[in-house]
Design a protein around this motif. Sequence first.
Motif, PDB file in Angstrom:
ATOM      1  N   VAL A 234       0.855  -1.178   0.000  1.00  0.00           N
ATOM      2  CA  VAL A 234       0.000   0.000   0.000  1.00  0.00           C
ATOM      3  C   VAL A 234       0.894   1.231   0.000  1.00  0.00           C
ATOM      4  N   GLY A 235       0.846   1.995  -1.068  1.00  0.00           N
ATOM      5  CA  GLY A 235       1.666   3.192  -1.157  1.00  0.00           C
ATOM      6  C   GLY A 235       1.061   4.329  -0.369  1.00  0.00           C
ATOM      7  N   ALA A 236       1.776   5.446  -0.330  1.00  0.00           N
ATOM      8  CA  ALA A 236       1.232   6.640   0.305  1.00  0.00           C
ATOM      9  C   ALA A 236       0.030   7.135  -0.493  1.00  0.00           C
ATOM     10  N   GLY A 237      -0.927   7.721   0.201  1.00  0.00           N
ATOM     11  CA  GLY A 237      -2.131   8.235  -0.447  1.00  0.00           C
ATOM     12  C   GLY A 237      -2.334   9.701  -0.126  1.00  0.00           C
ATOM     13  N   LEU A 238      -3.001  10.408  -1.021  1.00  0.00           N
ATOM     14  CA  LEU A 238      -3.227  11.847  -0.882  1.00  0.00           C
ATOM     15  C   LEU A 238      -4.710  12.137  -0.723  1.00  0.00           C
ATOM     16  N   VAL A 239      -5.034  12.948   0.287  1.00  0.00           N
ATOM     17  CA  VAL A 239      -6.412  13.377   0.517  1.00  0.00           C
ATOM     18  C   VAL A 239      -6.447  14.901   0.455  1.00  0.00           C
ATOM     19  N   PRO A 240      -7.001  15.489  -0.607  1.00  0.00           N
ATOM     20  CA  PRO A 240      -7.099  16.943  -0.683  1.00  0.00           C
ATOM     21  C   PRO A 240      -8.199  17.468   0.238  1.00  0.00           C
ATOM     22  N   VAL A 241      -7.879  18.507   1.001  1.00  0.00           N
ATOM     23  CA  VAL A 241      -8.836  19.129   1.913  1.00  0.00           C
ATOM     24  C   VAL A 241      -8.811  20.638   1.675  1.00  0.00           C
TER      25      VAL A 241
ATOM     26  N   ILE B 253      -6.013   9.522  -3.260  1.00  0.00           N
ATOM     27  CA  ILE B 253      -5.283   9.513  -4.529  1.00  0.00           C
ATOM     28  C   ILE B 253      -3.952   8.810  -4.303  1.00  0.00           C
ATOM     29  N   GLU B 254      -3.659   7.812  -5.110  1.00  0.00           N
ATOM     30  CA  GLU B 254      -2.408   7.077  -4.980  1.00  0.00           C
ATOM     31  C   GLU B 254      -1.388   7.572  -5.998  1.00  0.00           C
ATOM     32  N   ARG B 255      -0.116   7.376  -5.671  1.00  0.00           N
ATOM     33  CA  ARG B 255       0.929   7.735  -6.620  1.00  0.00           C
ATOM     34  C   ARG B 255       0.794   6.869  -7.857  1.00  0.00           C
ATOM     35  N   PRO B 256       0.796   7.468  -9.033  1.00  0.00           N
ATOM     36  CA  PRO B 256       0.623   6.679 -10.258  1.00  0.00           C
ATOM     37  C   PRO B 256       1.720   5.634 -10.398  1.00  0.00           C
TER      38      PRO B 256
ATOM     39  N   ALA C  68       2.118  13.822 -12.488  1.00  0.00           N
ATOM     40  CA  ALA C  68       3.511  14.052 -12.107  1.00  0.00           C
ATOM     41  C   ALA C  68       3.594  14.803 -10.790  1.00  0.00           C
ATOM     42  N   ALA C  69       2.695  15.755 -10.575  1.00  0.00           N
ATOM     43  CA  ALA C  69       2.686  16.513  -9.327  1.00  0.00           C
ATOM     44  C   ALA C  69       2.345  15.615  -8.145  1.00  0.00           C
ATOM     45  N   VAL C  70       1.382  14.723  -8.313  1.00  0.00           N
ATOM     46  CA  VAL C  70       1.011  13.791  -7.242  1.00  0.00           C
ATOM     47  C   VAL C  70       2.183  12.877  -6.915  1.00  0.00           C
ATOM     48  N   SER C  71       2.841  12.356  -7.940  1.00  0.00           N
ATOM     49  CA  SER C  71       3.985  11.474  -7.720  1.00  0.00           C
ATOM     50  C   SER C  71       5.079  12.186  -6.937  1.00  0.00           C
ATOM     51  N   ARG C  72       5.349  13.416  -7.301  1.00  0.00           N
ATOM     52  CA  ARG C  72       6.399  14.170  -6.624  1.00  0.00           C
ATOM     53  C   ARG C  72       6.001  14.499  -5.191  1.00  0.00           C
ATOM     54  N   LEU C  73       4.744  14.852  -4.985  1.00  0.00           N
ATOM     55  CA  LEU C  73       4.272  15.174  -3.636  1.00  0.00           C
ATOM     56  C   LEU C  73       4.377  13.989  -2.696  1.00  0.00           C
ATOM     57  N   LEU C  74       4.030  12.795  -3.167  1.00  0.00           N
ATOM     58  CA  LEU C  74       3.996  11.620  -2.294  1.00  0.00           C
ATOM     59  C   LEU C  74       5.350  10.949  -2.138  1.00  0.00           C
ATOM     60  N   ALA C  75       6.318  11.318  -2.973  1.00  0.00           N
ATOM     61  CA  ALA C  75       7.609  10.632  -2.957  1.00  0.00           C
ATOM     62  C   ALA C  75       8.324  10.642  -1.608  1.00  0.00           C
ATOM     63  N   PRO C  76       8.271  11.727  -0.797  1.00  0.00           N
ATOM     64  CA  PRO C  76       9.026  11.712   0.469  1.00  0.00           C
ATOM     65  C   PRO C  76       8.404  10.865   1.573  1.00  0.00           C
ATOM     66  N   PHE C  77       7.198  10.321   1.345  1.00  0.00           N
ATOM     67  CA  PHE C  77       6.461   9.688   2.434  1.00  0.00           C
ATOM     68  C   PHE C  77       6.503   8.165   2.347  1.00  0.00           C
ATOM     69  N   ALA C  78       6.434   7.540   3.530  1.00  0.00           N
ATOM     70  CA  ALA C  78       6.502   6.089   3.617  1.00  0.00           C
ATOM     71  C   ALA C  78       5.229   5.445   3.080  1.00  0.00           C
ATOM     72  N   SER C  79       5.350   4.171   2.710  1.00  0.00           N
ATOM     73  CA  SER C  79       4.182   3.422   2.271  1.00  0.00           C
ATOM     74  C   SER C  79       3.145   3.365   3.384  1.00  0.00           C
TER      75      SER C  79
ATOM     76  N   THR D 115      11.209  11.129  -7.910  1.00  0.00           N
ATOM     77  CA  THR D 115      11.112  12.571  -7.926  1.00  0.00           C
ATOM     78  C   THR D 115      11.793  13.131  -9.160  1.00  0.00           C
ATOM     79  N   PRO D 116      11.046  13.751 -10.091  1.00  0.00           N
ATOM     80  CA  PRO D 116      11.675  14.308 -11.275  1.00  0.00           C
ATOM     81  C   PRO D 116      12.691  15.368 -10.870  1.00  0.00           C
ATOM     82  N   THR D 117      13.853  15.342 -11.504  1.00  0.00           N
ATOM     83  CA  THR D 117      14.896  16.295 -11.142  1.00  0.00           C
ATOM     84  C   THR D 117      14.736  17.621 -11.842  1.00  0.00           C
TER      85      THR D 117
END
Length: 266
Positions: free
Chosen positions: A19-26, A232-235, A120-131, A261-263
């Motif tokens: 289970v990867g990191a997930g994003l909840v917009p508030v 929302i999960e990282r693609p 791409a933005a979601v992937s970059r946002l979730l990259a620093p966080f643990a599964s 994380t795109p450089t």
Amino acid sequence: MFEPGFDQAAGLRAEAPTVGAGLVPVASPAQPARAYEWLCTLAATLSGQGRAVVIVDATANESISRDTRDGAHLGLLRALQDPSIANLERAADGADWLVMPGAQGLRTLGETAQAAGAQAAVSRLLAPFASGVLVLLFAPAFDLAGLLPGLGARALVPVIEQPQSSIDAYGAVKLLHTAGLAPVLAPLASGAPASLQVVVNTVVDTAQRHLGLSLDSWPAASWARRVQAGAIERPRKALNDNNGYHGLVPGGWQAGRASATPTLWS
């Protein structure tokens, strides 16, 4: 491996998916402090069900301090820029959840979304966080609309017992809906449930009349279940990406923090 019905990938397919990191917009209201009780209620409910929760407060600016590396004081921007900051999950001080300021980081992610798209933005946002971490991104609806356009994902709109709440909530609903997201009302009654329901009904009726939108309204008791189901999960990169056998080689999409994380925007 020569048995009928089996092949070299059978063992990989049999493993339970991580289970990867997930994003909840508030969506934050015009006066964000009014929704902090709401935000903490959601975080506490999720934490009580065993989920690691990180609140990224994009209504607060990051510190310029470089004294720590756990993400709490450095905020989202530094976590995005420093590949060595990875697997963020718990607060170093033992708090129930990690809170990170993120106004500048969100602006950076908005540039990523504009240049390379919301995925791409979601992937970059979730990259620093643990599964397994659920990231609650608390941000103005305008910024969420710019970060996540066209995803069709659920975005929570807090409704609280305040005179401004109906205006805030409807404004957020309109922005999110126009951007291709699916806003949902999340009312939290603290003292007068009847008066809060009037606010909810006003927002629902106005959205139906002016936007042709049938809004959902989630009671607080259902937040944790529905939020986890709709995060929302990282693609994930497609399996036919020519990146090795089933993409399972170092440097693949899921291979680690640096590759995720795109450089280009770091």
